[in-house]
Write a protein that holds these residues in place. Structure first.
Motif, PDB file in Angstrom:
ATOM      1  N   GLN A  95       1.466  -3.244 -14.603  1.00 38.51           N
ATOM      2  CA  GLN A  95       0.391  -3.324 -15.286  1.00 38.51           C
ATOM      3  C   GLN A  95       0.493  -4.538 -16.248  1.00 38.51           C
ATOM      4  OE1 GLN A  95      -2.143  -1.093 -16.286  1.00 38.51           O
ATOM      5  NE2 GLN A  95      -2.623  -2.404 -17.819  1.00 38.51           N
ATOM      6  N   GLN A  96       1.401  -4.938 -16.479  1.00 36.66           N
ATOM      7  CA  GLN A  96       1.840  -6.004 -17.617  1.00 36.66           C
ATOM      8  C   GLN A  96       1.377  -7.507 -16.715  1.00 36.66           C
ATOM      9  OE1 GLN A  96       5.773  -5.780 -19.137  1.00 36.66           O
ATOM     10  NE2 GLN A  96       5.302  -3.784 -20.059  1.00 36.66           N
ATOM     11  N   ASN A 100      -9.270  -7.603 -14.848  1.00 36.58           N
ATOM     12  CA  ASN A 100     -10.541  -6.873 -14.366  1.00 36.58           C
ATOM     13  C   ASN A 100     -10.683  -6.537 -12.620  1.00 36.58           C
ATOM     14  OD1 ASN A 100     -11.560  -6.816 -17.196  1.00 36.58           O
ATOM     15  ND2 ASN A 100     -12.081  -8.976 -16.762  1.00 36.58           N
ATOM     16  N   ASN A 101      -9.493  -7.144 -12.210  1.00 39.00           N
ATOM     17  CA  ASN A 101      -9.324  -6.700 -10.614  1.00 39.00           C
ATOM     18  C   ASN A 101      -8.563  -5.945 -10.008  1.00 39.00           C
ATOM     19  OD1 ASN A 101     -10.907  -9.881 -11.331  1.00 39.00           O
ATOM     20  ND2 ASN A 101     -11.595  -9.101  -9.268  1.00 39.00           N
ATOM     21  N   PHE A 102      -7.855  -4.814 -10.858  1.00 41.53           N
ATOM     22  CA  PHE A 102      -6.960  -3.981 -10.275  1.00 41.53           C
ATOM     23  C   PHE A 102      -6.818  -2.860 -11.022  1.00 41.53           C
ATOM     24  CE2 PHE A 102      -4.476  -5.251 -14.095  1.00 41.53           C
ATOM     25  CZ  PHE A 102      -3.802  -4.261 -14.622  1.00 41.53           C
ATOM     26  N   SER A 103      -6.599  -1.738 -10.153  1.00 38.11           N
ATOM     27  CA  SER A 103      -6.364  -0.580 -10.700  1.00 38.11           C
ATOM     28  C   SER A 103      -5.127   0.179 -10.358  1.00 38.11           C
ATOM     29  CB  SER A 103      -7.662   0.286 -10.349  1.00 38.11           C
ATOM     30  OG  SER A 103      -8.722   0.227 -11.157  1.00 38.11           O
ATOM     31  N   PRO A 107      -4.552   6.213  -3.939  1.00 39.31           N
ATOM     32  CA  PRO A 107      -3.546   5.057  -3.701  1.00 39.31           C
ATOM     33  C   PRO A 107      -2.827   4.485  -4.688  1.00 39.31           C
ATOM     34  CG  PRO A 107      -5.874   4.166  -3.464  1.00 39.31           C
ATOM     35  CD  PRO A 107      -5.729   5.647  -3.888  1.00 39.31           C
ATOM     36  N   ASP A 108      -1.727   3.667  -4.394  1.00 40.89           N
ATOM     37  CA  ASP A 108      -1.009   3.253  -5.801  1.00 40.89           C
ATOM     38  C   ASP A 108      -1.439   2.170  -6.469  1.00 40.89           C
ATOM     39  OD1 ASP A 108       1.117   5.108  -5.515  1.00 40.89           O
ATOM     40  OD2 ASP A 108       2.477   3.791  -4.264  1.00 40.89           O
ATOM     41  N   ILE A 109      -1.870   1.166  -5.483  1.00 41.89           N
ATOM     42  CA  ILE A 109      -2.465  -0.039  -6.397  1.00 41.89           C
ATOM     43  C   ILE A 109      -3.674  -0.471  -5.428  1.00 41.89           C
ATOM     44  CG2 ILE A 109      -1.998  -2.490  -7.261  1.00 41.89           C
ATOM     45  CD1 ILE A 109      -0.060  -0.550  -8.453  1.00 41.89           C
ATOM     46  N   ILE A 158     -13.745  -1.790  -3.096  1.00 45.60           N
ATOM     47  CA  ILE A 158     -12.026  -2.308  -2.991  1.00 45.60           C
ATOM     48  C   ILE A 158     -12.152  -3.515  -2.205  1.00 45.60           C
ATOM     49  CG2 ILE A 158     -10.187  -1.437  -1.537  1.00 45.60           C
ATOM     50  CD1 ILE A 158     -11.202   1.466  -2.157  1.00 45.60           C
ATOM     51  N   GLN A 159     -11.043  -4.344  -2.485  1.00 44.63           N
ATOM     52  CA  GLN A 159     -10.707  -5.365  -1.803  1.00 44.63           C
ATOM     53  C   GLN A 159      -9.124  -5.027  -0.915  1.00 44.63           C
ATOM     54  OE1 GLN A 159      -9.848  -8.893  -4.063  1.00 44.63           O
ATOM     55  NE2 GLN A 159      -9.843 -10.368  -2.173  1.00 44.63           N
ATOM     56  N   CYS A 160      -7.994  -4.587  -1.603  1.00 40.38           N
ATOM     57  CA  CYS A 160      -7.123  -4.246  -0.739  1.00 40.38           C
ATOM     58  C   CYS A 160      -6.335  -3.218  -1.323  1.00 40.38           C
ATOM     59  CB  CYS A 160      -6.113  -5.495  -0.720  1.00 40.38           C
ATOM     60  SG  CYS A 160      -6.874  -7.014  -0.048  1.00 40.38           S
ATOM     61  N   ILE A 161      -5.726  -2.460  -0.537  1.00 40.97           N
ATOM     62  CA  ILE A 161      -4.896  -1.268  -1.098  1.00 40.97           C
ATOM     63  C   ILE A 161      -3.260  -1.350  -0.790  1.00 40.97           C
ATOM     64  CG2 ILE A 161      -4.375   1.048  -0.800  1.00 40.97           C
ATOM     65  CD1 ILE A 161      -7.286   1.755  -0.140  1.00 40.97           C
ATOM     66  N   TYR A 162      -2.590  -1.056  -1.785  1.00 36.34           N
ATOM     67  CA  TYR A 162      -1.119  -1.525  -1.491  1.00 36.34           C
ATOM     68  C   TYR A 162      -0.266   0.101  -2.010  1.00 36.34           C
ATOM     69  CZ  TYR A 162      -2.547  -6.217  -1.832  1.00 36.34           C
ATOM     70  OH  TYR A 162      -3.259  -7.173  -1.640  1.00 36.34           O
TER      71      TYR A 162
END
Length: 244
Positions: free
Chosen positions: A145-146, A154-157, A183-185, A196-200
């Motif tokens: 998060q940090q 603005n590009n992640f959750s 999903p986690d990230i 969605i762009q990528c899932i981690y």
């Protein structure tokens, strides 16, 4: 020809119209030279000045729109690699920090103890494997998060919950657990977590031996995440193997 702008009309049009007093030294461009109506104190703005203000507003709006278009996008390859580096470093840091805090510097839980109950006062799960997983996820999420908030705010959750709309099959965010996936990230389009762009997915194998995170259960989980869509294949991240 001259127009009288009252405060209410100016507000609707988006102009800043201020009642002028002769004793005030205003720095407000051509409008300061305009005459004032004695009965109301309103500025009498010449048509040319008003037209110039309108043009100025249009130019400003165009610049704002252009700026929005420039920043509203998926991350490019270099940015995506930078984001992945942040995630990987946070996963490794979380793993070593939790292990060190619980077992001492340079030490890890023996693999033979992973299924045993945690020997701590506050148990987060019935066995060490899940207890450590919860702790490490929490530490990693805080770090991610940090890090990503500074680089790509603005590009992640983190842990967004998704489901498909019943009638349109559109992907949507939800707080409903039934039938949803979390999903986690997720890296995604600017300010739009449903593009969605990528899932981690973060995995923290238990014990001091490196293990293959791609169990049958995990493969099934990643297939479900792939069905959510995205510009790249879902990825597992572990402290030992990093991106895989």
């Amino acid at each position: 020809m001259r127009f009288v702008l009252s405060l209410s009309v100016a507000t609707v049009l988006g102009f800043s119209c201020i009642t002028m007093r002769p004793s005030f030294a205003q720095s407000c461009g051509p409008a300061c030279a305009a005459p004032v109506a004695p009965s109301t104190g309103e500025i009498l703005v010449p048509a040319a000045t008003r037209a110039g203000q309108v043009v100025g507003k249009v130019v400003q709006a165009t610049e704002v729109i252009q700026g929005f278009l420039n920043v509203s996008k998926f991350l490019d390859e270099a940015q995506k690699e930078r984001a992945e580096k942040i995630i990987v470093e946070c996963v490794k840091e979380a793993h070593f920090k939790v292990e060190e805090d619980l077992f001492g510097k340079g030490k890890s839980l023996p693999a033979s103890d992973c299924e045993k109950p945690p020997t701590v006062k506050k148990k987060l799960a019935p066995d060490w494997a899940r207890h450590l997983g919860i702790l490490k996820h929490a530490v990693a999420f805080e770090c991610i998060q940090q890090g990503l908030a500074k680089a790509f705010p603005n590009n992640f959750s983190i842990e967004p919950r998704y489901r498909r709309e019943e009638f349109t099959n559109d992907l949507m965010l939800t707080d409903r657990w039934l039938g949803s996936k979390r999903p986690d990230i997720v890296l995604h389009f600017t300010r739009n977590a449903t593009r969605i762009q990528c899932i981690y997915e973060l995995k923290f194998p238990c014990g001091n031996a490196q293990s293959n995170p791609w169990s049958g259960e995990v493969q099934q989980q990643m297939a479900v995440y792939k069905a959510l869509g995205g510009e790249c294949e879902p990825v597992i991240i572990t402290p030992q193997l990093e991106l895989n």
